[in-house]
Design an enzyme around this catalytic site. Structure first.
Site: not given
Ligand code: SAH
Length: 213
Positions: A64
């Site tokens: 993000s």
């Molecule tokens: N907090 C992260 C943001 C990553 S993007 C950072 O700082 O880098 C969002 C993430 O959510 C992705 O890795 C994706 O695989 C995950 N995601 C999507 N749906 C999800 C779910 N139902 N349960 C757990 N993770 C999920």
């Protein structure tokens, strides 16, 4: 890759950019100055790590934008020792920010490859979440609940009931709700049955996917 004085300088600048965009919480800004974001990215992005932008982290996911991380973290109002559940571990950057605020962090990731890679990386960098879980964030973590705060870092088409039910009274859920773009939404649990809801601007996240098995 290492962390150097140059990186630290870039982080201070990033914290000023994020502050200029409206983030006021001193501890959140301090966390932005502390977490070595370049180490959460592939080395090809090292030079860009301290721009206020999202970047790809593999498996079609993104780290993000720092402003978004700061915005969501500020809304959570993390106190030392608070138990916080993060949905979407991704790169682990948001996890590290929460750990800098001295929270007890539980984080869930549904992509196996990212789960494994990030769990290792966090350990290597000395960040110690209580648990990194491979699973579906729609379900939350009933065995650990209730939480002081829950942060969803993927775009949720709807608000999972399980997550609302896993908040303590007084607890906060910060969740971007929507499909193409998302409204950042804050729920505060006022009592067993009542939630206050605030909508706080538009953002764009990768989708929160549900595992149908
Ligand atoms: N907090 C992260 C943001 C990553 S993007 C950072 O700082 O880098 C969002 C993430 O959510 C992705 O890795 C994706 O695989 C995950 N995601 C999507 N749906 C999800 C779910 N139902 N349960 C757990 N993770 C999920």
């Amino acid at each position: 890759m290492k962390d150097t004085l140059k990186h630290r300088g870039m982080r201070n600048k990033l914290a000023r950019i994020v502050a200029a965009k409206g983030i006021k919480d001193k501890q959140v800004l301090q966390a932005i100055k502390t977490v070595p974001r370049h180490l959460f990215l592939d080395s090809g992005f090292e030079d860009h790590a301290y721009q206020d932008k999202a970047f790809p982290i593999g498996a079609s996911q993104t780290i993000s934008q720092p402003y978004t991380v700061a915005f969501q973290t500020e809304l959570l109002q993390v106190k030392p020792n608070a138990s916080i559940l993060e949905i979407g571990t991704g790169s682990g950057y948001q996890t590290a920010i929460l750990l800098e605020l001295k929270a007890k962090v539980y984080t869930i990731e549904r992509q196996q490859e990212l789960f494994k890679k990030t769990k290792l990386l966090l350990g290597k960098l000395g960040y110690r979440p209580k648990k990194v879980v491979f699973g579906d964030g729609y379900k939350g973590l009933p065995e650990i609940a209730p939480f002081d705060g829950i942060i969803v870092t993927a775009g949720a088409p709807n608000v999972p009931k399980a997550l609302l039910s896993q908040l303590k009274v007084g607890g906060r859920l910060v969740i971007p709700v929507g499909t193409d773009e998302q409204i950042m939404t804050l729920f505060i649990r006022k009592s067993e049955k009542e939630f206050e809801k605030q909508e706080l601007g538009l953002f764009r996240f990768v989708p929160m996917l549900e595992d149908k098995n």
